[in-house]
Design a protein around this motif. Structure first.
Motif, PDB file in Angstrom:
ATOM      1  N   GLU A   1       1.190  -1.517  -0.010  1.00  0.00           N
ATOM      2  CA  GLU A   1      -0.170  -0.138   0.002  1.00  0.00           C
ATOM      3  C   GLU A   1       0.496   1.317   0.202  1.00  0.00           C
ATOM      4  O   GLU A   1       0.880   2.592  -0.813  1.00  0.00           O
ATOM      5  CB  GLU A   1      -1.025   0.011   1.656  1.00  0.00           C
ATOM      6  CG  GLU A   1      -1.992  -1.141   1.492  1.00  0.00           C
ATOM      7  CD  GLU A   1      -2.698  -0.987   2.813  1.00  0.00           C
ATOM      8  OE1 GLU A   1      -3.528  -2.216   2.635  1.00  0.00           O
ATOM      9  OE2 GLU A   1      -1.796  -1.286   3.573  1.00  0.00           O
ATOM     10  N   GLU A   2       2.167   1.250   0.357  1.00  0.00           N
ATOM     11  CA  GLU A   2       2.852   2.467   0.968  1.00  0.00           C
ATOM     12  C   GLU A   2       3.441   2.672  -0.018  1.00  0.00           C
ATOM     13  O   GLU A   2       3.278   3.853  -0.751  1.00  0.00           O
ATOM     14  CB  GLU A   2       3.886   2.158   2.315  1.00  0.00           C
ATOM     15  CG  GLU A   2       4.919   3.555   2.926  1.00  0.00           C
ATOM     16  CD  GLU A   2       3.447   4.732   2.876  1.00  0.00           C
ATOM     17  OE1 GLU A   2       4.506   5.813   2.536  1.00  0.00           O
ATOM     18  OE2 GLU A   2       2.549   4.347   3.448  1.00  0.00           O
ATOM     19  N   ALA A   3       4.147   1.651  -0.991  1.00  0.00           N
ATOM     20  CA  ALA A   3       4.388   1.709  -2.819  1.00  0.00           C
ATOM     21  C   ALA A   3       3.032   2.044  -3.679  1.00  0.00           C
ATOM     22  O   ALA A   3       4.099   3.710  -4.217  1.00  0.00           O
ATOM     23  CB  ALA A   3       5.035   0.524  -2.869  1.00  0.00           C
ATOM     24  N   VAL A   4       2.153   2.309  -3.309  1.00  0.00           N
ATOM     25  CA  VAL A   4       0.884   3.272  -3.607  1.00  0.00           C
ATOM     26  C   VAL A   4       1.074   4.632  -3.631  1.00  0.00           C
ATOM     27  O   VAL A   4       1.019   5.107  -4.294  1.00  0.00           O
ATOM     28  CB  VAL A   4      -0.052   2.193  -4.364  1.00  0.00           C
ATOM     29  CG1 VAL A   4      -1.313   3.711  -4.950  1.00  0.00           C
ATOM     30  CG2 VAL A   4       0.272   1.123  -5.432  1.00  0.00           C
ATOM     31  N   ILE A   5       1.297   4.447  -2.311  1.00  0.00           N
ATOM     32  CA  ILE A   5       0.372   6.017  -2.043  1.00  0.00           C
ATOM     33  C   ILE A   5       1.479   6.641  -1.840  1.00  0.00           C
ATOM     34  O   ILE A   5       1.783   8.064  -2.056  1.00  0.00           O
ATOM     35  CB  ILE A   5       0.666   6.113  -0.008  1.00  0.00           C
ATOM     36  CG1 ILE A   5      -1.124   5.154   0.129  1.00  0.00           C
ATOM     37  CG2 ILE A   5       0.176   7.298   0.843  1.00  0.00           C
ATOM     38  CD1 ILE A   5      -0.452   4.620   1.766  1.00  0.00           C
ATOM     39  N   LEU A   6       3.155   6.072  -1.967  1.00  0.00           N
ATOM     40  CA  LEU A   6       4.245   7.385  -2.596  1.00  0.00           C
ATOM     41  C   LEU A   6       4.175   7.536  -4.041  1.00  0.00           C
ATOM     42  O   LEU A   6       4.771   8.463  -4.307  1.00  0.00           O
ATOM     43  CB  LEU A   6       5.227   6.361  -1.937  1.00  0.00           C
ATOM     44  CG  LEU A   6       6.011   6.273  -0.982  1.00  0.00           C
ATOM     45  CD1 LEU A   6       6.848   5.304  -0.435  1.00  0.00           C
ATOM     46  CD2 LEU A   6       6.237   7.793   0.108  1.00  0.00           C
ATOM     47  N   THR A   7       3.850   7.188  -5.144  1.00  0.00           N
ATOM     48  CA  THR A   7       3.618   7.247  -5.972  1.00  0.00           C
ATOM     49  C   THR A   7       2.856   7.895  -6.865  1.00  0.00           C
ATOM     50  O   THR A   7       2.634   8.803  -7.582  1.00  0.00           O
ATOM     51  CB  THR A   7       3.385   4.905  -6.804  1.00  0.00           C
ATOM     52  OG1 THR A   7       4.366   4.311  -6.664  1.00  0.00           O
ATOM     53  CG2 THR A   7       3.403   6.071  -8.742  1.00  0.00           C
TER      54      THR A   7
ATOM     55  N   LYS B   1      10.561   1.069  -8.387  1.00  0.00           N
ATOM     56  CA  LYS B   1      11.077   2.164  -7.461  1.00  0.00           C
ATOM     57  C   LYS B   1      10.875   1.833  -5.940  1.00  0.00           C
ATOM     58  O   LYS B   1      11.640   1.231  -4.923  1.00  0.00           O
ATOM     59  CB  LYS B   1      11.725   3.307  -7.839  1.00  0.00           C
ATOM     60  CG  LYS B   1      13.078   4.063  -7.129  1.00  0.00           C
ATOM     61  CD  LYS B   1      13.014   5.348  -8.291  1.00  0.00           C
ATOM     62  CE  LYS B   1      14.997   6.213  -7.202  1.00  0.00           C
ATOM     63  NZ  LYS B   1      14.991   7.413  -8.234  1.00  0.00           N
ATOM     64  N   ASN B   2       9.876   1.941  -5.741  1.00  0.00           N
ATOM     65  CA  ASN B   2       9.489   2.301  -4.619  1.00  0.00           C
ATOM     66  C   ASN B   2       8.824   1.019  -3.853  1.00  0.00           C
ATOM     67  O   ASN B   2       9.275   0.869  -2.577  1.00  0.00           O
ATOM     68  CB  ASN B   2       7.678   2.915  -4.545  1.00  0.00           C
ATOM     69  CG  ASN B   2       7.598   5.134  -4.693  1.00  0.00           C
ATOM     70  OD1 ASN B   2       8.836   5.280  -4.446  1.00  0.00           O
ATOM     71  ND2 ASN B   2       6.543   4.817  -5.299  1.00  0.00           N
ATOM     72  N   ILE B   3       8.660  -0.384  -4.889  1.00  0.00           N
ATOM     73  CA  ILE B   3       8.429  -1.228  -3.979  1.00  0.00           C
ATOM     74  C   ILE B   3      10.023  -1.390  -3.814  1.00  0.00           C
ATOM     75  O   ILE B   3       9.945  -2.465  -2.193  1.00  0.00           O
ATOM     76  CB  ILE B   3       7.607  -2.337  -4.851  1.00  0.00           C
ATOM     77  CG1 ILE B   3       6.384  -1.969  -5.183  1.00  0.00           C
ATOM     78  CG2 ILE B   3       8.230  -3.464  -4.384  1.00  0.00           C
ATOM     79  CD1 ILE B   3       5.516  -2.545  -6.428  1.00  0.00           C
ATOM     80  N   ALA B   4      10.835  -1.510  -4.615  1.00  0.00           N
ATOM     81  CA  ALA B   4      12.049  -1.879  -4.435  1.00  0.00           C
ATOM     82  C   ALA B   4      13.075  -1.286  -2.873  1.00  0.00           C
ATOM     83  O   ALA B   4      13.509  -1.748  -1.868  1.00  0.00           O
ATOM     84  CB  ALA B   4      13.214  -1.942  -5.719  1.00  0.00           C
ATOM     85  N   ASN B   5      13.078   0.013  -2.796  1.00  0.00           N
ATOM     86  CA  ASN B   5      13.712   0.920  -1.752  1.00  0.00           C
ATOM     87  C   ASN B   5      12.469   0.638  -0.306  1.00  0.00           C
ATOM     88  O   ASN B   5      13.381  -0.350   0.656  1.00  0.00           O
ATOM     89  CB  ASN B   5      12.787   1.872  -1.669  1.00  0.00           C
ATOM     90  CG  ASN B   5      14.537   2.740  -3.000  1.00  0.00           C
ATOM     91  OD1 ASN B   5      15.092   2.188  -3.488  1.00  0.00           O
ATOM     92  ND2 ASN B   5      13.313   3.660  -3.682  1.00  0.00           N
TER      93      ASN B   5
END
Length: 238
Positions: A129-135, A227-231
Motif C-alpha cells: 500500500e505504501e508503495a502506491v501511496i508514494l507513487t 522503484k518504491n517497492i524495491a526501496n
C-alpha cells in the motif's frame, strides 16, 4: 539464521496477458519456491539452496475475479452480460472479495519468499500500500488507508467521498506470497459498475487519470512504483 537470505528479485513485465495464463505462470513459480523450501528443511544450512523472488507487472483483458471469502452475489452480470462486456470471470485462491482487472491498470504480482525479507503478512500488505501511496504522492495526490479496509484510498481522512484507487488480495503459504495488487491508472471505471467492489457498496472507485483529468504514461508510473517497492522492501531488482 537457518535460511540463506536472497534479496534479489527478478522483475518481469508480462505486458497485456490473459488472466488465466498469468495465474498459471504465478502458480508455477509459487509451487517451485514452496517445493524448494520443503526440500531445504531436510538439509543442513551449507547444503541449502537460496529461494528465488519475483515481481511481475502486467495488464489483463477485462476480467472479474472472486476471492475465497467473497460472494458471487457481488457480481452483477450473468453470462450474457459478461459476453456483452467481453469480460471473463474466475473464482480464485486469494483472500478478499470480487475485483475487476482491465487495460490501463497496473497489476502487480510479487512472488516473494518472505523469509528473505520479514515474516509478517500485515507488514507485507502495508508496504505494498505504501508503495502506491508514494507513487500517487509523486503526482501530488494524497492517499492513505481506511481502518479495516485493505487497499489505497483517496479522501481517507474525512471520508466525505472516499474512493479506492488500488485493491489488494494475496495468498501465502510457508511465507511465500502470490497474487497482489491492482492499481487503477488509465482504467475504464465503467466496468466497476458491474460489481460491488470488494463487497463494499457505500464507497466509490477511482483512477489516476480520472483524478488528474488526463491519461498517464503507464510505463512511467510503473517505473516509479517499481522503484518504491524495491526501496521499501530493501530488495535488489534484477
Amino acid at each position: 539464521m537457518n535460511h540463506i537470505l536472497n534479496k534479489k528479485v527478478k522483475f518481469i513485465n508480462l505486458g497485456l496477458i490473459d488472466y488465466q495464463q498469468a495465474w498459471d505462470y504465478q502458480t508455477e513459480i509459487f509451487d517451485d519456491i514452496v517445493k524448494l523450501k520443503i526440500e531445504n528443511r531436510k538439509e543442513d544450512l551449507p547444503d541449502q539452496k537460496a529461494t528465488s523472488n519475483y515481481l511481475l507487472f502486467c495488464e489483463h483483458p477485462h476480467v472479474y475475479t472472486l476471492g475465497k471469502s467473497g460472494s458471487e452475489d457481488n457480481l452483477l452480470l450473468d453470462e450474457a452480460g459478461l459476453a456483452e462486456k467481453e469480460a471473463r470471470f474466475y473464482k480464485i485462491n486469494r483472500g478478499g472479495d470480487i475485483t475487476y482487472h482491465g487495460p490501463g491498470q497496473i497489476v502487480g504480482y510479487p512472488i516473494l519468499d518472505l523469509d528473505n525479507f520479514f515474516t509478517d503478512i500485515h507488514k507485507y500488505l502495508r508496504l505494498l500500500e505504501e508503495a502506491v501511496i508514494l507513487t500517487l504522492a509523486h503526482y501530488s495526490i494524497e492517499a492513505g488507508r481506511i481502518d479495516g479496509l485493505t487497499g489505497v484510498w483517496l479522501d481517507y481522512e474525512k471520508q466525505e467521498n472516499p474512493r479506492k484507487i488500488c485493491a489488494l488480495g494475496v495468498k501465502s503459504s510457508r511465507w511465500v506470497t502470490m497474487h497482489g495488487f491492482a492499481f487503477n491508472v488509465n482504467a475504464n471505471l465503467d466496468y466497476f459498475n458491474n460489481i460491488i467492489p470488494c463487497g463494499i457498496d457505500d464507497k466509490a472507485v477511482t483512477s489516476l487519470n480520472k483524478e488528474l483529468g488526463r491519461d498517464l504514461d503507464i510505463e512511467e508510473v510503473e517505473q516509479i512504483l517499481k522503484k518504491n517497492i524495491a526501496n521499501l522492501f530493501e530488495m535488489e531488482l534484477v
